[in-house]
Design a protein around this motif. Structure first.
Motif, PDB file in Angstrom:
ATOM      1  N   THR A  46       6.328   2.791  -6.214  1.00  0.00           N
ATOM      2  CA  THR A  46       6.211   3.030  -7.648  1.00  0.00           C
ATOM      3  C   THR A  46       7.155   4.167  -8.036  1.00  0.00           C
TER       4      THR A  46
ATOM      5  N   THR B 280      -1.700   2.283 -12.806  1.00  0.00           N
ATOM      6  CA  THR B 280      -2.859   1.943 -11.977  1.00  0.00           C
ATOM      7  C   THR B 280      -2.492   0.880 -10.942  1.00  0.00           C
ATOM      8  N   ASN B 281      -3.313   0.757  -9.910  1.00  0.00           N
ATOM      9  CA  ASN B 281      -3.066  -0.216  -8.846  1.00  0.00           C
ATOM     10  C   ASN B 281      -2.988  -1.650  -9.354  1.00  0.00           C
ATOM     11  N   ASN B 282      -3.612  -1.940 -10.487  1.00  0.00           N
ATOM     12  CA  ASN B 282      -3.524  -3.287 -11.049  1.00  0.00           C
ATOM     13  C   ASN B 282      -2.095  -3.645 -11.433  1.00  0.00           C
ATOM     14  N   ASN B 283      -1.250  -2.644 -11.632  1.00  0.00           N
ATOM     15  CA  ASN B 283       0.152  -2.873 -11.974  1.00  0.00           C
ATOM     16  C   ASN B 283       1.033  -3.051 -10.749  1.00  0.00           C
ATOM     17  N   ASN B 284       0.550  -2.684  -9.574  1.00  0.00           N
ATOM     18  CA  ASN B 284       1.430  -2.669  -8.410  1.00  0.00           C
ATOM     19  C   ASN B 284       0.727  -3.094  -7.124  1.00  0.00           C
ATOM     20  N   TYR B 285       0.113  -2.182  -6.398  1.00  0.00           N
ATOM     21  CA  TYR B 285      -0.412  -2.465  -5.063  1.00  0.00           C
ATOM     22  C   TYR B 285      -1.559  -3.477  -5.046  1.00  0.00           C
ATOM     23  N   ALA B 286      -2.291  -3.632  -6.149  1.00  0.00           N
ATOM     24  CA  ALA B 286      -3.390  -4.603  -6.209  1.00  0.00           C
ATOM     25  C   ALA B 286      -3.034  -5.804  -7.085  1.00  0.00           C
ATOM     26  N   ASN B 287      -1.771  -5.920  -7.463  1.00  0.00           N
ATOM     27  CA  ASN B 287      -1.328  -7.007  -8.340  1.00  0.00           C
ATOM     28  C   ASN B 287      -0.879  -8.186  -7.467  1.00  0.00           C
ATOM     29  N   VAL B 288      -1.785  -9.119  -7.243  1.00  0.00           N
ATOM     30  CA  VAL B 288      -1.523 -10.245  -6.345  1.00  0.00           C
ATOM     31  C   VAL B 288      -0.335 -11.072  -6.822  1.00  0.00           C
ATOM     32  N   LYS B 289      -0.218 -11.287  -8.117  1.00  0.00           N
ATOM     33  CA  LYS B 289       0.912 -12.066  -8.646  1.00  0.00           C
ATOM     34  C   LYS B 289       2.240 -11.388  -8.311  1.00  0.00           C
TER      35      LYS B 289
ATOM     36  N   ASN C  53       0.868  -1.173   0.000  1.00  0.00           N
ATOM     37  CA  ASN C  53       0.000   0.000   0.000  1.00  0.00           C
ATOM     38  C   ASN C  53       0.900   1.217   0.000  1.00  0.00           C
TER      39      ASN C  53
END
Length: 120
Positions: free
Chosen positions: A82, A106-115, A49
């Motif tokens: 980031t 976007t968060n899909n690239n980093n903080y929300a990217n579970v992989k 986060n």
């Protein structure tokens, strides 16, 4: 200096210019864990986060660590950062013991990217 995720997704552990841990803290954490019936002590935490949420979390962990072990640095705090966070010298990066550079956007690239998080 911080930490960088390489092609393998692993972190190069470079300290953030601060003492990493108090000398006795690793054994204290293991003893604490055993007293509570655990067998796998947590020595480091990845903060996936940024902003105020990350800062408040780190303050809470530091406070608990001081009250429990007599040092704020018993648990290693690793922040995700980031390029945007790095550019503004974000507080959560300055507070962390180490940081890992992650992709921006976007968060899909980093903080929300579970992989990505599980690879770190």
């Amino acid at each position: 200096m911080g930490s960088v995720v390489g092609e393998s997704g692993r972190m190069n552990c470079v300290p953030n210019g601060k003492p990493i841990r108090h000398g006795a803290s690793m054994s204290q954490i293991e003893e604490f864990c055993a007293r509570l019936g655990g067998n796998c002590p947590i020595h480091s935490i990845l903060i996936a986060n940024n902003g105020m949420a990350a800062v408040k979390f780190m303050r809470s962990i530091r406070s608990w660590s001081y009250e429990t072990f007599g040092t704020e640095r018993a648990v290693l705090l690793v922040a995700m950062a980031t390029p945007e966070d790095m550019r503004i010298n974000a507080e959560h990066i300055r507070m962390a013991d180490q940081f890992v550079e992650v992709p921006g956007g976007t968060n899909n690239n980093n903080y929300a990217n579970v992989k990505l998080i599980t690879e770190i």
